[in-house]
Design a protein around this motif. Structure first.
Motif, mmCIF file in Angstrom:
data_model
loop_
_atom_site.group_PDB
_atom_site.id
_atom_site.type_symbol
_atom_site.label_atom_id
_atom_site.label_comp_id
_atom_site.label_asym_id
_atom_site.label_seq_id
_atom_site.Cartn_x
_atom_site.Cartn_y
_atom_site.Cartn_z
ATOM 1 N N CYS B 24 -1.965 -4.101 -13.145
ATOM 2 C CA CYS B 24 -2.865 -3.510 -12.155
ATOM 3 C C CYS B 24 -3.272 -4.514 -11.058
ATOM 4 O O CYS B 24 -3.948 -4.143 -10.105
ATOM 5 C CB CYS B 24 -4.106 -2.952 -12.841
ATOM 6 S SG CYS B 24 -3.731 -1.585 -13.974
ATOM 7 N N SER B 82 -8.730 3.159 -14.956
ATOM 8 C CA SER B 82 -8.048 2.847 -13.686
ATOM 9 C C SER B 82 -8.336 1.402 -13.329
ATOM 10 O O SER B 82 -9.252 0.792 -13.889
ATOM 11 C CB SER B 82 -8.565 3.740 -12.542
ATOM 12 O OG SER B 82 -9.828 3.262 -12.086
ATOM 13 N N PRO B 83 -7.568 0.862 -12.378
ATOM 14 C CA PRO B 83 -8.000 -0.393 -11.758
ATOM 15 C C PRO B 83 -9.289 -0.142 -10.964
ATOM 16 O O PRO B 83 -9.575 0.999 -10.594
ATOM 17 C CB PRO B 83 -6.838 -0.737 -10.822
ATOM 18 C CG PRO B 83 -6.178 0.572 -10.526
ATOM 19 C CD PRO B 83 -6.354 1.413 -11.765
ATOM 20 N N HIS B 114 -1.857 -1.067 -7.152
ATOM 21 C CA HIS B 114 -2.724 -1.340 -8.309
ATOM 22 C C HIS B 114 -2.669 -0.269 -9.410
ATOM 23 O O HIS B 114 -2.917 -0.580 -10.567
ATOM 24 C CB HIS B 114 -4.187 -1.485 -7.856
ATOM 25 C CG HIS B 114 -4.399 -2.616 -6.902
ATOM 26 N ND1 HIS B 114 -4.484 -3.933 -7.288
ATOM 27 C CD2 HIS B 114 -4.535 -2.620 -5.539
ATOM 28 C CE1 HIS B 114 -4.673 -4.707 -6.230
ATOM 29 N NE2 HIS B 114 -4.703 -3.936 -5.147
ATOM 30 N N MET B 117 -1.427 2.405 -14.504
ATOM 31 C CA MET B 117 -2.087 2.558 -15.806
ATOM 32 C C MET B 117 -1.096 2.821 -16.934
ATOM 33 O O MET B 117 -1.363 2.505 -18.092
ATOM 34 C CB MET B 117 -3.146 3.670 -15.746
ATOM 35 C CG MET B 117 -4.395 3.273 -14.980
ATOM 36 S SD MET B 117 -5.234 1.784 -15.643
ATOM 37 C CE MET B 117 -5.838 2.402 -17.213
ATOM 38 N N TYR B 120 0.048 -0.494 -17.968
ATOM 39 C CA TYR B 120 -1.077 -1.212 -18.553
ATOM 40 C C TYR B 120 -1.310 -0.789 -20.003
ATOM 41 O O TYR B 120 -1.445 -1.627 -20.897
ATOM 42 C CB TYR B 120 -2.340 -0.977 -17.704
ATOM 43 C CG TYR B 120 -3.550 -1.679 -18.252
ATOM 44 C CD1 TYR B 120 -3.624 -3.076 -18.251
ATOM 45 C CD2 TYR B 120 -4.619 -0.966 -18.790
ATOM 46 C CE1 TYR B 120 -4.728 -3.732 -18.774
ATOM 47 C CE2 TYR B 120 -5.728 -1.612 -19.315
ATOM 48 C CZ TYR B 120 -5.772 -2.994 -19.309
ATOM 49 O OH TYR B 120 -6.857 -3.644 -19.837
#
Lengths: 276, 276
Positions: B24, B82-83, B114, B117, B120
């Protein structure tokens, strides 16, 4: 009414009784389990409707239901699945005629003189049980297997307030669109499909649903699952926002080995509705 | 990695940690509950993905999950949704941008720098947890609420063998056909709907399903139920013969009061898969 047998069972009594049925115009036989509590008080009643080819006896001996019913103080009734005997119409196929009443009142020949299983299960037998046994008619729930699951679901949705809860094991979910249904509904009720709708659980769910809890189990390896059409009922339950638990049980088939595996869950589910 | 806080909790530790995320390209914060057993051995891990507007903190404080996780000796991780931060794209709407990552890798501006997710949650955070904590990466399961239920279901079906079981509370079931989905998927992934399919639980269920047990709960009074479209997923589960329990819970809404009411069931369900 004649007592065929009575056996001590989980502290209560498993009986089998025969009576002259006004609905079916023949002798009908049913099984009734009464728990120990029924000696002193009226007890709640769970209906178990059986599937194709079954008599009153199959579930009574193979579904492993009495032990759980005893634990919860609940009576169980096991009706037959059709009128039977000489002089009563039949069909060579296993899925039509004797052993295959589909829980409807037939309006078509040759079935209409005797095949009135709807009236028998909805009216005659409950009245007979309330008159003759320690049953609390205000506390009834219903379950069934396959064709009997179809019967349980359609009775429950058509008779609001009658049953506090409904469950089914591998029910026929959408007979109006299945080879387990179209042949029988057209044979018993005629070609006008509008008369079939109140005997189709998925159509009833779309139209009205059930005012209480619902539990449905189907095996992912059920050999008849294409005929059962669980996906139609699952969609209708969610679309109606019907209170329900709809479960696909991994590896299980259509047999009583499946039914008995989940009987504990189903009776506990009904007990919660019957005892509150 | 920076420790923000650690609190004793049900015999274990509820921690909050911050780290620089490569996926992110910003600092990311997550909550991690480790049960007492993690002092001596690596423990199984249950992912909890949160819904729109949530940070790592909401479920950690309101879902009542740690007590049940402690009882079963399971770790819980609560990622952010989220970021976040200055210089990172956002939207005035609550359902887009920060707090609304939808568990995808954005390919479109202004999101793509970014909003990753998927990477991530699927790659970066599991590796970080396995490196730094007493986590057994061979035993993971996943759950989530609303947008996080969407995330749990789509991760589970897209990453076979990764998770032993999957569950969801009031998941977004069919984002490609819902206002909770079409706006976000087109914003993050572009107008080509073929790229949305792997982020739609109902489409994934039709296409591939999940090789393990699945539990889904939705409240019948969920105020967002028209956006969740549970009927689409229910139909797909039954049509695929997917091992699953799909439940419509009477009277419950979309809140954490609903989530916490059924947390015991969900953690027991995952524990059975994680400990066998």
């Amino acid at each position: 009414m004649e007592t065929i047998s009575e056996n001590a069972c989980f502290g209560g009594v498993q009986g089998v009784y025969r009576h002259k049925s006004d609905s079916c115009r023949c002798d009908m036989t049913f099984g009734l389990f009464l728990p120990e509590e029924a000696r002193d008080e009226n007890v709640p009643l769970l209906w178990y409707l059986s599937g194709l080819t079954c008599t009153h006896e199959n579930a009574m001996t193979k579904a492993a239901a009495q032990g759980w019913a005893a634990e919860h103080g609940i009576a169980l009734v096991f009706p037959d699945t059709s009128p039977r005997g000489e002089g009563i119409a039949n069909d060579d196929a296993f899925d039509m005629g004797q052993g295959a009443g589909f829980y409807v009142n037939a309006t078509e020949d040759p079935w209409k003189p005797h095949f009135r299983m709807w009236d028998y299960v909805a009216e005659e037998l409950p009245a007979l049980l309330a008159r003759n046994f320690a049953i609390d008619a205000e506390r009834q729930s219903i379950t069934g297997h396959s064709m009997g699951g179809h019967g349980a679901l359609t009775l429950a949705m058509n008779l609001p307030e009658r049953y506090r809860s409904v469950s089914a094991f591998s029910p026929i979910c959408n007979p109006a669109s299945s080879d387990w249904g179209r042949k029988q509904l057209s044979g018993y009720l005629g070609a006008d499909e509008s008369k079939w709708a109140r005997h189709d659980a998925s159509l009833l769910m779309r139209e009205k649903g059930f005012d209480g809890p619902m539990l449905i189990d189907t095996g992912t390896n059920d050999q008849f699952i294409e005929l059962l059409r669980p996906e139609t009922l699952a969609e209708a339950i969610a679309a109606r926002r019907q209170q329900a638990a709809f479960r696909m049980q991994p590896g299980y088939d259509h047999s009583y080995f499946f039914v008995s595996s989940f009987m504990e869950d189903h009776i506990a589910f009904h007990a919660e509705a019957l005892w509150t």
